[in-house]
Scaffold this active site. Sequence first.
Site, PDB file in Angstrom:
ATOM      1  CG  ASN A 275      29.033  38.445  41.320  1.00  0.00           C
ATOM      2  OD1 ASN A 275      29.964  37.958  40.897  1.00  0.00           O
ATOM      3  ND2 ASN A 275      28.347  39.994  41.552  1.00  0.00           N
ATOM      4  CB  VAL A 276      26.311  31.980  39.277  1.00  0.00           C
ATOM      5  CG1 VAL A 276      27.389  32.480  37.755  1.00  0.00           C
ATOM      6  CG2 VAL A 276      26.935  31.671  40.444  1.00  0.00           C
TER       7      VAL A 276
ATOM      8  CG  HIS B  36      31.266  34.459  34.786  1.00  0.00           C
ATOM      9  ND1 HIS B  36      31.929  34.475  35.922  1.00  0.00           N
ATOM     10  CD2 HIS B  36      31.700  34.500  33.497  1.00  0.00           C
ATOM     11  CE1 HIS B  36      32.618  35.872  35.115  1.00  0.00           C
ATOM     12  NE2 HIS B  36      32.336  35.435  33.395  1.00  0.00           N
TER      13      HIS B  36
ATOM     14  CG  ASN C 256      37.997  45.984  45.624  1.00  0.00           C
ATOM     15  OD1 ASN C 256      37.961  45.340  46.157  1.00  0.00           O
ATOM     16  ND2 ASN C 256      37.915  44.805  44.503  1.00  0.00           N
ATOM     17  N   PRO C 257      37.339  47.048  48.124  1.00  0.00           N
ATOM     18  CG  PRO C 257      36.613  46.202  49.970  1.00  0.00           C
ATOM     19  CD  PRO C 257      36.203  46.343  49.199  1.00  0.00           C
TER      20      PRO C 257
HETATM   21  C1  BV8 Z   1      36.956  31.468  28.069  1.00  0.00           C
HETATM   22  C2  BV8 Z   1      30.584  30.711  36.969  1.00  0.00           C
HETATM   23  C3  BV8 Z   1      37.526  30.872  25.650  1.00  0.00           C
HETATM   24  C4  BV8 Z   1      30.928  29.460  37.646  1.00  0.00           C
HETATM   25  C5  BV8 Z   1      32.749  31.914  36.850  1.00  0.00           C
HETATM   26  C6  BV8 Z   1      44.366  34.920  30.111  1.00  0.00           C
HETATM   27  C7  BV8 Z   1      43.348  35.028  29.047  1.00  0.00           C
HETATM   28  C8  BV8 Z   1      42.322  35.006  28.715  1.00  0.00           C
HETATM   29  C9  BV8 Z   1      41.588  33.561  29.179  1.00  0.00           C
HETATM   30  C10 BV8 Z   1      42.066  33.107  30.104  1.00  0.00           C
HETATM   31  C11 BV8 Z   1      43.830  33.470  30.319  1.00  0.00           C
HETATM   32  N1  BV8 Z   1      44.066  32.604  31.121  1.00  0.00           N
HETATM   33  C12 BV8 Z   1      43.253  31.093  31.435  1.00  0.00           C
HETATM   34  C13 BV8 Z   1      42.213  31.965  30.742  1.00  0.00           C
HETATM   35  C14 BV8 Z   1      40.409  31.686  30.970  1.00  0.00           C
HETATM   36  C15 BV8 Z   1      39.751  31.716  31.964  1.00  0.00           C
HETATM   37  C16 BV8 Z   1      40.366  32.653  32.949  1.00  0.00           C
HETATM   38  O1  BV8 Z   1      40.294  33.716  32.619  1.00  0.00           O
HETATM   39  N2  BV8 Z   1      41.288  32.202  33.755  1.00  0.00           N
HETATM   40  C17 BV8 Z   1      41.416  33.632  34.697  1.00  0.00           C
HETATM   41  C18 BV8 Z   1      41.413  32.833  36.322  1.00  0.00           C
HETATM   42  C19 BV8 Z   1      42.747  33.280  34.297  1.00  0.00           C
HETATM   43  N3  BV8 Z   1      38.906  31.912  31.234  1.00  0.00           N
HETATM   44  C20 BV8 Z   1      37.548  31.417  30.968  1.00  0.00           C
HETATM   45  O2  BV8 Z   1      37.818  29.861  31.300  1.00  0.00           O
HETATM   46  C21 BV8 Z   1      36.271  31.563  30.562  1.00  0.00           C
HETATM   47  N4  BV8 Z   1      35.950  31.141  29.548  1.00  0.00           N
HETATM   48  O3  BV8 Z   1      37.602  31.715  28.381  1.00  0.00           O
HETATM   49  O4  BV8 Z   1      36.541  30.777  27.160  1.00  0.00           O
HETATM   50  C22 BV8 Z   1      36.959  30.058  24.835  1.00  0.00           C
HETATM   51  C23 BV8 Z   1      35.715  30.105  24.060  1.00  0.00           C
HETATM   52  C24 BV8 Z   1      36.021  29.136  22.816  1.00  0.00           C
HETATM   53  C25 BV8 Z   1      36.007  27.909  23.777  1.00  0.00           C
HETATM   54  C26 BV8 Z   1      35.802  27.664  24.398  1.00  0.00           C
HETATM   55  C27 BV8 Z   1      36.756  28.395  25.236  1.00  0.00           C
HETATM   56  C28 BV8 Z   1      35.440  31.747  31.579  1.00  0.00           C
HETATM   57  C29 BV8 Z   1      35.477  32.412  32.897  1.00  0.00           C
HETATM   58  C30 BV8 Z   1      34.247  31.647  33.620  1.00  0.00           C
HETATM   59  C31 BV8 Z   1      34.354  31.241  34.642  1.00  0.00           C
HETATM   60  N5  BV8 Z   1      33.415  30.898  35.632  1.00  0.00           N
HETATM   61  N6  BV8 Z   1      31.703  32.111  37.154  1.00  0.00           N
HETATM   62  C32 BV8 Z   1      30.847  29.700  39.204  1.00  0.00           C
HETATM   63  O5  BV8 Z   1      30.319  30.800  39.696  1.00  0.00           O
HETATM   64  O6  BV8 Z   1      31.258  28.753  40.261  1.00  0.00           O
HETATM   65  S1  BV8 Z   1      33.851  33.185  37.457  1.00  0.00           S
HETATM   66  C33 BV8 Z   1      33.837  33.322  38.853  1.00  0.00           C
HETATM   67  O7  BV8 Z   1      35.040  33.602  39.478  1.00  0.00           O
HETATM   68  C34 BV8 Z   1      32.610  33.984  39.334  1.00  0.00           C
HETATM   69  O8  BV8 Z   1      31.894  34.258  38.719  1.00  0.00           O
HETATM   70  C35 BV8 Z   1      33.333  35.184  40.015  1.00  0.00           C
HETATM   71  O9  BV8 Z   1      32.692  36.768  39.759  1.00  0.00           O
HETATM   72  C36 BV8 Z   1      34.618  35.188  39.568  1.00  0.00           C
HETATM   73  C37 BV8 Z   1      35.820  35.569  39.911  1.00  0.00           C
HETATM   74  O10 BV8 Z   1      36.021  36.739  39.942  1.00  0.00           O
HETATM   75  P1  BV8 Z   1      35.104  37.997  40.664  1.00  0.00           P
HETATM   76  O11 BV8 Z   1      34.082  38.176  40.881  1.00  0.00           O
HETATM   77  O12 BV8 Z   1      36.539  39.303  40.433  1.00  0.00           O
HETATM   78  O13 BV8 Z   1      36.006  37.120  42.221  1.00  0.00           O
HETATM   79  P2  BV8 Z   1      37.094  37.644  43.381  1.00  0.00           P
HETATM   80  O14 BV8 Z   1      36.583  36.535  44.572  1.00  0.00           O
HETATM   81  O15 BV8 Z   1      38.284  36.827  42.477  1.00  0.00           O
HETATM   82  O16 BV8 Z   1      37.284  38.934  44.140  1.00  0.00           O
HETATM   83  C38 BV8 Z   1      36.523  39.272  44.628  1.00  0.00           C
HETATM   84  C39 BV8 Z   1      36.365  41.322  44.844  1.00  0.00           C
HETATM   85  O17 BV8 Z   1      35.590  41.577  45.338  1.00  0.00           O
HETATM   86  C40 BV8 Z   1      38.601  40.850  45.389  1.00  0.00           C
HETATM   87  O18 BV8 Z   1      38.828  42.287  44.647  1.00  0.00           O
HETATM   88  C41 BV8 Z   1      37.915  41.475  46.804  1.00  0.00           C
HETATM   89  O19 BV8 Z   1      39.029  42.781  47.386  1.00  0.00           O
HETATM   90  C42 BV8 Z   1      36.616  42.308  46.671  1.00  0.00           C
HETATM   91  N7  BV8 Z   1      35.791  42.411  47.492  1.00  0.00           N
HETATM   92  C43 BV8 Z   1      35.696  41.732  48.238  1.00  0.00           C
HETATM   93  N8  BV8 Z   1      34.649  41.935  49.565  1.00  0.00           N
HETATM   94  C44 BV8 Z   1      33.805  43.646  49.129  1.00  0.00           C
HETATM   95  C45 BV8 Z   1      34.836  44.089  47.492  1.00  0.00           C
HETATM   96  N9  BV8 Z   1      34.090  44.640  47.187  1.00  0.00           N
HETATM   97  C46 BV8 Z   1      33.399  45.185  47.374  1.00  0.00           C
HETATM   98  N10 BV8 Z   1      32.859  45.478  48.291  1.00  0.00           N
HETATM   99  C47 BV8 Z   1      33.135  44.045  49.111  1.00  0.00           C
HETATM  100  N11 BV8 Z   1      32.463  44.024  50.135  1.00  0.00           N
END
Ligand code: BV8
Length: 261
Positions: A113-114, A130, A228-229
């Site tokens: 988180n940010v 991040h 996680n829910p």
């Molecule tokens: C990189 C900042 C390489 C910005 C964010 C395959 C393998 C490896 C990498 C990749 C791949 N395919 C694509 C990639 C690259 C990509 C990636 O992972 N893509 C995914 C989508 C497939 N990754 C990247 O690009 C990373 N960099 O790989 O660089 C590189 C190396 C050298 C040189 C150049 C490049 C960078 C990733 C960072 C992106 N930035 N944040 C901003 O915030 O604006 S990530 C962003 O997404 C947030 O940080 C957030 O945290 C994250 C989302 O994930 P979650 O935190 O899990 O949140 P989400 O909403 O998805 O889920 C919420 C969960 O909470 C749910 O499960 C829900 O059920 C639960 N929940 C809901 N309510 C509750 C709860 N839990 C508990 N209590 C509750 N009440």
Amino acid sequence: MPAQHVTLEYFPDLPEALVEILAHTRHITVLTGAGVSAESGIPTFRDAQTGMWARYDPMALASPEGFEHDPETVWKWYQWRRQLIAENRPNAGHEALARLQGPVQKLTLVTQNVDGFHQLAGSEQVLELHGNIHRNICSVTGRLIDADWVRQHEDLQPPPSPHHSRGLARPGVVWFGEALDSATLDAAFEAAANCDLMLVVGTAGAVQPAASIPVVAKERGARMIDINPERSELTGLADWHLAGPSAKWLPVLVDKLTAAR
Ligand code: BV8
């Protein structure tokens, strides 16, 4: 041991086996995601974007291409998120994790988180994989831009950068397609490799390389709890899946651990 699906309403307590683990754990590594801030009123990435942002894809906005294509819209999205964060507070889950620093010999808190809510709740040494939404950097040089400069130029969205003639102010976060800070990432993997309990809270486990951190912990023999829910991409790895909101489960877990010490 397969993940047990423990639901809070039936278990006002925790399974004895889990309390036993909590009582003897030396080093806990925590990985949090957007879900830990959900009960602070901050929509997760999975939540449908609300209001005027409903028609935008956060993945597209949180990328260098998105900023390159339309810096004004990306800047306004982050200003909207900053305002939302400023109007809300850390929740009982953040506060419980801040309390965990006491009884545990070693605690490493890693967050995707940010929003800065862990620090606001009192957690120290947070590994922000991040970046942090409250920081701004130059889009060309990556150098930090101080808040006064941004305030003085807030009529321009985004403001120009003071560090480069073609630079713009952009949020100091890691966008999709950008590399994470290597020292921060190394420290996170190091903590995962050396902990005896990996606590995963509020993450879908879909974003890499963050989602690989709990995998390393399990490979190195740590026990794992997933709060996680819903089931996430990491739930299958966990020894316990505490199904429910983190603002309910984390205080239970931390109170039990503290009492067992
Ligand atoms: C990189 C900042 C390489 C910005 C964010 C395959 C393998 C490896 C990498 C990749 C791949 N395919 C694509 C990639 C690259 C990509 C990636 O992972 N893509 C995914 C989508 C497939 N990754 C990247 O690009 C990373 N960099 O790989 O660089 C590189 C190396 C050298 C040189 C150049 C490049 C960078 C990733 C960072 C992106 N930035 N944040 C901003 O915030 O604006 S990530 C962003 O997404 C947030 O940080 C957030 O945290 C994250 C989302 O994930 P979650 O935190 O899990 O949140 P989400 O909403 O998805 O889920 C919420 C969960 O909470 C749910 O499960 C829900 O059920 C639960 N929940 C809901 N309510 C509750 C709860 N839990 C508990 N209590 C509750 N009440």
